[in-house]
Structures are given as C-alpha cells and as structure tokens.
Design an enzyme around this catalytic site. Structure first.
Site, PDB file in Angstrom:
ATOM      1  N   GLY A 139     -53.134  53.283   6.631  1.00 31.70           N
ATOM      2  CA  GLY A 139     -53.010  52.054   7.404  1.00 31.70           C
ATOM      3  C   GLY A 139     -51.588  51.810   7.896  1.00 31.70           C
TER       4      GLY A 139
ATOM      5  N   HIS B 219     -57.685  52.261   2.853  1.00 32.52           N
ATOM      6  CA  HIS B 219     -57.107  51.606   4.029  1.00 32.52           C
ATOM      7  C   HIS B 219     -56.649  50.242   3.548  1.00 32.52           C
ATOM      8  CE1 HIS B 219     -57.768  50.214   8.497  1.00 32.52           C
ATOM      9  NE2 HIS B 219     -56.554  49.983   8.054  1.00 32.52           N
TER      10      HIS B 219
ATOM     11  N   MET C 270     -61.638  59.786  12.759  1.00 30.60           N
ATOM     12  CA  MET C 270     -61.629  58.800  13.852  1.00 30.60           C
ATOM     13  C   MET C 270     -62.725  59.155  14.861  1.00 30.60           C
ATOM     14  SD  MET C 270     -57.568  57.975  14.333  1.00 30.60           S
ATOM     15  CE  MET C 270     -56.959  59.652  14.195  1.00 30.60           C
TER      16      MET C 270
ATOM     17  N   GLY D 268     -53.789  57.773  10.793  1.00 25.59           N
ATOM     18  CA  GLY D 268     -54.832  57.706  11.805  1.00 25.59           C
ATOM     19  C   GLY D 268     -54.256  57.723  13.210  1.00 25.59           C
ATOM     20  N   ARG D 269     -54.125  56.550  13.769  1.00 25.68           N
ATOM     21  CA  ARG D 269     -53.777  56.456  15.196  1.00 25.68           C
ATOM     22  C   ARG D 269     -52.500  57.178  15.581  1.00 25.68           C
ATOM     23  NH1 ARG D 269     -54.934  50.142  14.791  1.00 25.68           N
ATOM     24  NH2 ARG D 269     -54.206  50.705  12.710  1.00 25.68           N
TER      25      ARG D 269
ATOM     26  N   CYS E   3     -65.816  51.361   7.395  1.00 28.06           N
ATOM     27  CA  CYS E   3     -66.073  51.015   8.793  1.00 28.06           C
ATOM     28  C   CYS E   3     -66.809  49.674   8.880  1.00 28.06           C
ATOM     29  CB  CYS E   3     -66.889  52.114   9.467  1.00 28.06           C
ATOM     30  SG  CYS E   3     -67.271  51.703  11.171  1.00 28.06           S
TER      31      CYS E   3
ATOM     32  N   LYS F 268     -63.574  56.750   1.090  1.00 26.36           N
ATOM     33  CA  LYS F 268     -62.557  56.048   1.890  1.00 26.36           C
ATOM     34  C   LYS F 268     -63.000  54.598   1.993  1.00 26.36           C
ATOM     35  CE  LYS F 268     -60.142  56.242   6.345  1.00 26.36           C
ATOM     36  NZ  LYS F 268     -60.723  55.263   7.274  1.00 26.36           N
TER      37      LYS F 268
HETATM   38  C1  LIG Z   1     -60.797  55.354  17.406  1.00 24.80           C
HETATM   39  C2  LIG Z   1     -60.946  55.193  15.923  1.00 24.80           C
HETATM   40  C3  LIG Z   1     -62.099  55.638  15.293  1.00 24.80           C
HETATM   41  C4  LIG Z   1     -62.232  55.531  13.884  1.00 24.80           C
HETATM   42  N1  LIG Z   1     -63.334  56.052  13.286  1.00 24.80           N
HETATM   43  C5  LIG Z   1     -63.405  56.082  11.918  1.00 24.80           C
HETATM   44  C6  LIG Z   1     -64.436  56.787  11.248  1.00 24.80           C
HETATM   45  O1  LIG Z   1     -65.302  57.432  11.851  1.00 24.80           O
HETATM   46  N2  LIG Z   1     -64.432  56.742   9.876  1.00 24.80           N
HETATM   47  C7  LIG Z   1     -63.476  56.065   9.155  1.00 24.80           C
HETATM   48  O2  LIG Z   1     -63.496  56.063   7.927  1.00 24.80           O
HETATM   49  N3  LIG Z   1     -62.485  55.413   9.781  1.00 24.80           N
HETATM   50  C8  LIG Z   1     -62.408  55.415  11.129  1.00 24.80           C
HETATM   51  N4  LIG Z   1     -61.347  54.822  11.746  1.00 24.80           N
HETATM   52  C9  LIG Z   1     -60.294  54.193  10.921  1.00 24.80           C
HETATM   53  C10 LIG Z   1     -59.199  55.217  10.595  1.00 24.80           C
HETATM   54  O3  LIG Z   1     -59.720  56.285   9.845  1.00 24.80           O
HETATM   55  C11 LIG Z   1     -58.032  54.551   9.808  1.00 24.80           C
HETATM   56  O4  LIG Z   1     -58.532  54.092   8.589  1.00 24.80           O
HETATM   57  C12 LIG Z   1     -57.428  53.381  10.575  1.00 24.80           C
HETATM   58  O5  LIG Z   1     -57.185  53.706  11.925  1.00 24.80           O
HETATM   59  C13 LIG Z   1     -56.116  52.926   9.900  1.00 24.80           C
HETATM   60  O6  LIG Z   1     -55.163  53.952   9.906  1.00 24.80           O
HETATM   61  P1  LIG Z   1     -53.959  54.001  10.983  1.00 24.80           P
HETATM   62  O7  LIG Z   1     -53.301  52.642  10.961  1.00 24.80           O
HETATM   63  O8  LIG Z   1     -53.061  55.098  10.530  1.00 24.80           O
HETATM   64  O9  LIG Z   1     -54.584  54.251  12.313  1.00 24.80           O
HETATM   65  C14 LIG Z   1     -61.200  54.916  13.127  1.00 24.80           C
HETATM   66  C15 LIG Z   1     -60.040  54.480  13.779  1.00 24.80           C
HETATM   67  C16 LIG Z   1     -59.900  54.625  15.159  1.00 24.80           C
HETATM   68  C17 LIG Z   1     -58.622  54.169  15.818  1.00 24.80           C
END
Ligand SMILES: Cc1cc2nc3c(=O)[nH]c(=O)nc-3n(C[C@H](O)[C@H](O)[C@H](O)COP(=O)(O)O)c2cc1C
Length: 327
Positions: free
Chosen positions: A210, A169, A11, A231-232, A98, A137
């Site tokens: 996700g 995701h 993230m 993630g979050r 992304c 990913k």
């Molecule tokens: C602040 C933030 C930054 C993120 N940066 C990246 C990143 O650098 N690379 C990536 O593959 N995903 C990035 N993501 C996506 C997360 O890795 C993840 O796939 C997405 O948040 C879904 O998972 P979650 O619902 O558990 O949060 C980011 C997500 C957030 C919230």
C-alpha cells in the site's frame, strides 16, 4: 523456496502475462502475481479447456510466479489450487482484499475479512491438496472494524488454517459507497498495524502493501516486515525494479539494464506474440511507464499509444518511439 522480499501486486487488467514478462526482464528475483482469477471462471463446465488454459497460461521466464484466486468455496479453491500447482505456479494466493460490488456479490474478496473461520477453512482445503505455499492477501479491516485487534484476530484464525504468508494492504476497505479506486486512496494507510503484527507474531511471514513508491521506503519497510509488495508504482514506473536484484537480493552478478536494453530484449517476445495473433498494443500498453521521469517520456507514451493500435503495427513502432527518449 521462493523469496518474498519484493513482489509486484496482482492487478486486474494490468498484470497480465505480457506485463509480467516485461517486468521479469527488469528484475529476475521479484515475485510476480497474476491478476485475480475467480474459481467460478476457472471451473465452470461451460468454459472450454482452452479457456482454462488461458487463465493458467504463463511463460517459463515468469517464475517465481503466484496465481491469485478469488473465491470462498473451500472445495472449489482446493481444485483450483491443484490446477495452479499442476500448471507450475510457485504459490497460490487467496484474495481477501478486493472491495468491488461484483466481487462482494460473489461472496469473495474483502468481505471475507468478516469471516475468518471460512477463510481458514479455504486455506486448509487448499493446503491439503497442494505442496506449493498458500498465502492470503487481505486488508487491515473492512467497514466498522476499528483498530488493530480485528486484524490480529483474523490473522490468528487464518494462521491456524495453515496460511504460509500474509500480504496486508495496510488500509481498510469500505464495502459500501466507495469505489475500488477510492478504496485504494481514501482509507488512511496504517503501516503501524502491519509492523505490530510482525512484532507480536514474529513466526508469521508478513508482507506489507500500500502506497510504497521508492527504494528508500522499501528498505525501511524491510526493517519491520518480511517483504514489500508494490502495486501501482511498479506499473507506472517499472524501472523502479531495475536495481532490486542487486540491492535487495544481493545478486551482485545481476546486470542493471538500461531502459533501452530492456525494450530491445522484448523484441523477440513481441515478434513471437505478433506471429500468434496478439496485437502490438496488448504488449506496449504495459511499457508506457518505462521512461517515467526521463526526457521524452511523454512523446514515448504518445507514440506507442497512437501507433501501437494501428493494423499491422510491429516492432518498428517501438524503434521509432525510442528515438524520442534518452535513458
Ligand atoms: C488496476 C488495479 C487492479 C487491481 N486488481 C487487484 C486484484 O486483482 N487482486 C488484488 O488482490 N488486488 C488488486 N489490486 C490492488 C493491488 O494489488 C494493491 O493492493 C493496491 O493497489 C495497493 O498497493 P499500491 O498502493 O502499491 O498500488 C488492484 C489495484 C489496481 C490499481
């Protein structure tokens, strides 16, 4: 061999080395990912060696640790993968998820879902140069890609390139008119696509990502796939990881620490970092969610946020914040 049972997602702006050190104090076994680093930034000749070191810097404690790369040039990715292996990372991961405009205009991230041959070439080039696992990913699709078949075709092709594991995701990304934040919320989650992938391709290592927020759901997902990436929720509620070493990894010796113990274990690290010029808030901003759901959580967050940024802020700010909360 590293275990992928549970991982914390890459993230940007969040999973920096301080956040990872903190998360590691909570779970010994969870696989951690860096923020995405793009190959241009890593290889650009104008960058000083110091900058390159900064991208690759981590604390020994952080293992198992994966470096996430953004890029689409096989040769550049191969070179960065070598740098990652030399620096001691346990895995290198390619970002194909992304959706930001910046990333799209650089021709990497989620737009590569439309170019499985290129992604396969990238993976092959990296695999040829390193012995650590190379993973991808991705999303379940982008834009007009409808249904399960495009995901299957993408994965089959990239698998031929030698990909060691897929982190999916489970929602598609819209590359136009939708912000990265909305792209994590608006497209519906389709866990069934990811489950079906594992069912039809049992030899592949498939990690689901996700919207996963608690241990019961993690346990349930693990019946369908090889691993779960969070993630979050791992950031907003990091104490979620407190019992995973015991419950998911069967490490019966692993201590389930109290929140206060975790904070106190961070003190030496903080002192070291402050001495090297890091501001307290660069570390404490990652621990704001630790008391999520506990009495005093709001006061904890407020005290750290308001005082962690003041000149000369040190451990005493945390000691005071601890007085507002109970485990
Ligand atoms: C602040 C933030 C930054 C993120 N940066 C990246 C990143 O650098 N690379 C990536 O593959 N995903 C990035 N993501 C996506 C997360 O890795 C993840 O796939 C997405 O948040 C879904 O998972 P979650 O619902 O558990 O949060 C980011 C997500 C957030 C919230």
């Amino acid at each position: 061999m590293i275990s992928r049972t549970l991982s914390v997602a890459p993230m940007m702006g969040w999973t920096d080395r301080h956040a990872r050190y903190f998360l590691r104090l909570i779970s010994r076994h969870t696989l951690l990912y860096t923020e995405m680093v793009n190959t241009g930034a890593m290889l650009n000749n104008k960058q000083t060696i110091g900058d390159q070191r900064r991208f690759l810097a981590f604390h020994e404690m952080e293992h198992p640790l994966a470096l996430q790369l953004g890029g689409s040039d096989p040769a550049a990715l191969a070179e960065c993968a070598m740098m990652a292996e030399d620096a001691g990372f346990d895995e290198v991961n390619l970002n194909v998820g992304c959706p930001s405009d910046r990333v799209k205009s650089g021709h990497f991230g989620a737009c590569l879902m439309a170019e499985p041959d290129l992604v396969a070439d990238c993976v092959t080039a990296m695999k040829a140069k390193v012995s650590i696992p190379v993973t991808v990913k991705c999303r379940i699709g982008i834009d007009e890609m409808e249904g399960y078949q495009p995901l299957l075709r993408f994965v089959e092709k990239v698998q031929q390139g030698g990909c060691d594991a897929f982190i999916v995701h489970a929602r598609k990304a819209w590359l136009q008119g939708v912000s990265p934040k909305q792209n994590r919320e608006i497209p519906p989650l389709m866990y069934e696509y990811v489950h079906r992938l594992k069912q039809e391709k049992p030899s592949l290592t498939i990690i689901i990502n996700g919207g996963i927020k608690d241990m019961a759901v993690i346990q349930d997902q693990l019946k369908h796939v090889d691993g779960v990436m969070i993630g979050r929720e791992a950031y907003y509620n990091p104490y979620l990881l407190a019992a995973v070493d015991r419950e998911l990894y069967g490490d019966t010796q692993a201590p389930v620490k109290t929140r206060q113990q975790i904070v106190e274990e961070l003190y030496d690290y903080i002192d070291e970092q402050l001495a090297s010029g890091v501001a307290l808030h660069a570390i404490t901003r990652h621990i704001l969610g630790l008391y999520q759901g506990c009495n005093g959580a709001k006061a904890w967050r407020r005290h750290l946020s308001e005082n962690g940024t003041k000149p000369g802020a040190d451990i005493r700010v945390i000691e005071t914040a601890l007085q507002f909360v109970a485990d």
